[in-house]
Design an enzyme around this catalytic site. Structure first.
Site, PDB file in Angstrom:
ATOM      1  N   GLY A 166      60.452  44.191  48.303  1.00  0.00           N
ATOM      2  CA  GLY A 166      61.664  44.964  48.595  1.00  0.00           C
ATOM      3  C   GLY A 166      62.848  44.584  47.709  1.00  0.00           C
ATOM      4  O   GLY A 166      63.757  45.387  47.521  1.00  0.00           O
TER       5      GLY A 166
ATOM      6  N   GLU B 248      62.325  46.447  44.576  1.00  0.00           N
ATOM      7  CA  GLU B 248      62.538  47.864  44.926  1.00  0.00           C
ATOM      8  C   GLU B 248      64.028  48.173  45.076  1.00  0.00           C
ATOM      9  O   GLU B 248      64.499  49.238  44.677  1.00  0.00           O
ATOM     10  CB  GLU B 248      61.763  48.184  46.212  1.00  0.00           C
ATOM     11  CG  GLU B 248      60.252  48.127  45.984  1.00  0.00           C
ATOM     12  CD  GLU B 248      59.432  48.122  47.262  1.00  0.00           C
ATOM     13  OE1 GLU B 248      59.770  47.370  48.196  1.00  0.00           O
ATOM     14  OE2 GLU B 248      58.451  48.878  47.331  1.00  0.00           O
TER      15      GLU B 248
ATOM     16  N   ALA C 146      60.960  42.396  51.764  1.00  0.00           N
ATOM     17  CA  ALA C 146      61.105  42.743  53.173  1.00  0.00           C
ATOM     18  C   ALA C 146      60.690  41.520  53.984  1.00  0.00           C
ATOM     19  O   ALA C 146      59.917  40.674  53.510  1.00  0.00           O
ATOM     20  CB  ALA C 146      60.227  43.939  53.506  1.00  0.00           C
TER      21      ALA C 146
ATOM     22  N   GLU D 212      52.904  42.799  47.232  1.00  0.00           N
ATOM     23  CA  GLU D 212      52.476  43.274  48.553  1.00  0.00           C
ATOM     24  C   GLU D 212      50.974  43.267  48.775  1.00  0.00           C
ATOM     25  O   GLU D 212      50.510  42.994  49.877  1.00  0.00           O
ATOM     26  CB  GLU D 212      53.016  44.706  48.799  1.00  0.00           C
ATOM     27  CG  GLU D 212      54.502  44.770  49.108  1.00  0.00           C
ATOM     28  CD  GLU D 212      55.366  44.884  47.858  1.00  0.00           C
ATOM     29  OE1 GLU D 212      54.846  44.665  46.734  1.00  0.00           O
ATOM     30  OE2 GLU D 212      56.553  45.194  48.015  1.00  0.00           O
TER      31      GLU D 212
HETATM   32  N1  CAA Z   1      60.278  37.361  54.437  1.00  0.00           N
HETATM   33  C1  CAA Z   1      60.643  36.442  55.346  1.00  0.00           C
HETATM   34  N2  CAA Z   1      61.025  35.182  55.041  1.00  0.00           N
HETATM   35  C2  CAA Z   1      61.039  34.849  53.753  1.00  0.00           C
HETATM   36  C3  CAA Z   1      60.665  35.758  52.738  1.00  0.00           C
HETATM   37  C4  CAA Z   1      60.287  37.064  53.123  1.00  0.00           C
HETATM   38  N3  CAA Z   1      59.960  38.019  52.238  1.00  0.00           N
HETATM   39  N4  CAA Z   1      60.748  35.139  51.546  1.00  0.00           N
HETATM   40  C5  CAA Z   1      61.162  33.879  51.812  1.00  0.00           C
HETATM   41  N5  CAA Z   1      61.336  33.703  53.135  1.00  0.00           N
HETATM   42  C6  CAA Z   1      61.771  32.491  53.837  1.00  0.00           C
HETATM   43  C7  CAA Z   1      60.625  31.488  53.950  1.00  0.00           C
HETATM   44  O1  CAA Z   1      59.804  31.803  55.029  1.00  0.00           O
HETATM   45  C8  CAA Z   1      61.400  30.208  54.122  1.00  0.00           C
HETATM   46  O2  CAA Z   1      61.835  30.130  55.461  1.00  0.00           O
HETATM   47  P1  CAA Z   1      61.711  28.704  56.256  1.00  0.00           P
HETATM   48  O3  CAA Z   1      62.627  27.787  55.477  1.00  0.00           O
HETATM   49  O4  CAA Z   1      62.234  29.058  57.615  1.00  0.00           O
HETATM   50  O5  CAA Z   1      60.291  28.318  56.211  1.00  0.00           O
HETATM   51  C9  CAA Z   1      62.645  30.409  53.264  1.00  0.00           C
HETATM   52  O6  CAA Z   1      62.762  31.826  53.078  1.00  0.00           O
HETATM   53  C10 CAA Z   1      62.530  29.776  51.892  1.00  0.00           C
HETATM   54  O7  CAA Z   1      61.333  30.241  51.287  1.00  0.00           O
HETATM   55  P2  CAA Z   1      60.216  29.256  50.667  1.00  0.00           P
HETATM   56  O8  CAA Z   1      60.231  27.969  51.379  1.00  0.00           O
HETATM   57  O9  CAA Z   1      58.940  30.020  50.632  1.00  0.00           O
HETATM   58  O10 CAA Z   1      60.826  29.068  49.209  1.00  0.00           O
HETATM   59  P3  CAA Z   1      60.011  28.761  47.879  1.00  0.00           P
HETATM   60  O11 CAA Z   1      61.031  28.432  46.853  1.00  0.00           O
HETATM   61  O12 CAA Z   1      58.933  27.766  48.122  1.00  0.00           O
HETATM   62  O13 CAA Z   1      59.311  30.128  47.479  1.00  0.00           O
HETATM   63  C11 CAA Z   1      59.213  32.523  47.144  1.00  0.00           C
HETATM   64  C12 CAA Z   1      60.091  31.240  47.137  1.00  0.00           C
HETATM   65  C13 CAA Z   1      58.206  32.422  45.997  1.00  0.00           C
HETATM   66  C14 CAA Z   1      60.133  33.695  46.912  1.00  0.00           C
HETATM   67  C15 CAA Z   1      58.474  32.617  48.479  1.00  0.00           C
HETATM   68  O14 CAA Z   1      59.421  32.471  49.525  1.00  0.00           O
HETATM   69  C16 CAA Z   1      57.771  33.912  48.675  1.00  0.00           C
HETATM   70  O15 CAA Z   1      56.701  34.119  48.116  1.00  0.00           O
HETATM   71  N6  CAA Z   1      58.354  34.840  49.485  1.00  0.00           N
HETATM   72  C17 CAA Z   1      57.741  36.088  49.807  1.00  0.00           C
HETATM   73  C18 CAA Z   1      57.808  37.061  48.635  1.00  0.00           C
HETATM   74  C19 CAA Z   1      57.096  38.347  48.991  1.00  0.00           C
HETATM   75  O16 CAA Z   1      55.890  38.362  49.195  1.00  0.00           O
HETATM   76  N7  CAA Z   1      57.859  39.458  49.051  1.00  0.00           N
HETATM   77  C20 CAA Z   1      57.335  40.748  49.371  1.00  0.00           C
HETATM   78  C21 CAA Z   1      57.481  41.004  50.831  1.00  0.00           C
HETATM   79  S1  CAA Z   1      56.655  42.464  51.333  1.00  0.00           S
HETATM   80  C22 CAA Z   1      57.677  43.737  50.965  1.00  0.00           C
HETATM   81  O17 CAA Z   1      58.744  43.567  50.413  1.00  0.00           O
HETATM   82  C23 CAA Z   1      57.193  45.064  51.404  1.00  0.00           C
HETATM   83  C24 CAA Z   1      57.966  46.228  50.918  1.00  0.00           C
HETATM   84  O18 CAA Z   1      57.793  46.697  49.819  1.00  0.00           O
HETATM   85  C25 CAA Z   1      58.908  46.913  51.792  1.00  0.00           C
END
Ligand code: CAA
Length: 258
Positions: A108, A111, A63, A131
């Site tokens: 998400g 999920e 998400a 999360e």
């Molecule tokens: N939400 C918003 N933006 C996201 C995102 C997310 N979940 N995941 C990645 N992005 C964005 C980053 O912010 C980045 O944007 P910018 O270029 O504008 O800075 C772009 O995508 C590329 O991401 P990274 O630079 O971080 O890429 P990376 O290769 O270094 O890392 C990753 C990849 C490990 C997937 C890392 O992006 C990450 O950890 N993302 C978040 C994963 C996460 O925590 N997901 C769970 C979200 S909570 C949820 O889903 C709740 C639910 O159950 C409903």
């Protein structure tokens, strides 16, 4: 359709979540487009849907964290419901949905994959529910479907620890059915889909409903669910053709979804 591309190949619909700059993260607009894409599927034609993510890095990275960062309790709950409603639509979608997980399936994303009937993935896929590291619980079904799929012990380890797992471990714990080199993933998904699409469509749909509904019932109710859906197949054109072909020692000419 906005953040979701859709193409049709024969009886297979291929849906691609397309927000690669944010690794296909799910905000309200993406979720809305995803729900609308499923609503628009022509079920007279389509017998299987494949769901994947744009690019070679990510299926769905979760998400949208930026969008969630300022939410109130009420907004958080409403966002959870919004996602849950779309994912439930996919879970109970009349025809099978295959997740072709082409990279990150986090939060998400995992999920979403779990709302699909079958998951296959590329070797670079990473699965997890991170999360708790963000101060929240999984909110689009992760606390429910992961335990049902891989068992509560392993699910709790993943959810409480927020530890991501790679494709080989996902395969070992039964989260995915198979792992392929990235460049072979879509071909494998299409092969799996066409193997399903060649079978009698009403029977396949009824199998999906019987398995899903049965899992939510106790065994006495579950076998009644099966009996009704089994009975429902009889007198269809495809049941007549399928059985006639066997008895006449020939191949089925074609199933017509009637
Ligand atoms: N939400 C918003 N933006 C996201 C995102 C997310 N979940 N995941 C990645 N992005 C964005 C980053 O912010 C980045 O944007 P910018 O270029 O504008 O800075 C772009 O995508 C590329 O991401 P990274 O630079 O971080 O890429 P990376 O290769 O270094 O890392 C990753 C990849 C490990 C997937 C890392 O992006 C990450 O950890 N993302 C978040 C994963 C996460 O925590 N997901 C769970 C979200 S909570 C949820 O889903 C709740 C639910 O159950 C409903």
């Amino acid at each position: 359709m906005g953040f979701v591309d859709y193409e049709v190949e024969g009886h297979v619909g291929i849906m691609t979540i397309n927000r690669p700059k944010a690794l296909n993260a799910l905000n309200e607009d993406v979720l809305k487009d995803l729900g609308a894409a499923f609503d628009a599927v022509n079920l007279d034609e389509i017998r299987v849907v494949i769901l994947t993510g744009a690019g070679e890095k990510s299926f769905v990275a979760g998400a949208d964290i930026a969008a969630m960062s300022t939410m109130t309790k009420a907004e958080g709950e409403a966002f959870g419901k919004f996602g849950n409603d779309v994912f439930r639509k996919i879970e109970i979608f009349p025809v099978p949905v295959i997740a072709a997980v082409n990279g990150f399936a986090l939060g998400g994303g995992n999920e979403l994959a779990m709302s699909c009937d079958i998951r296959i993935c590329s070797e670079n896929a990473v699965f997890g529910q991170p999360e708790v590291g963000l101060g929240i619980t999984p909110g689009f079904g992760g606390t429910q479907r992961l335990a049902r799929l891989i068992g509560p012990g392993k699910a709790k380890e993943m959810v409480y620890g927020g530890r991501n797992i790679k494709a080989d471990e996902a395969y070992r714990v039964g989260l995915v059915n198979a792992v392929y080199p990235q460049e072979e993933l879509m071909a494998a998904a299409k092969k799996l889909a066409s193997g399903i699409a060649k079978n009698a469509p009403i029977a396949v749909r009824n199998c999906k409903k019987a398995i899903n509904d049965g899992l939510e019932a106790d065994m006495d109710q579950a076998i009644v669910v099966e009996e009704k859906l089994f009975g429902d197949c009889f007198e269809t054109e495809d049941q007549k053709e399928g059985m006639a072909a066997f008895l006449e020692k020939r191949k089925v000419e074609r199933f017509i979804n009637k």
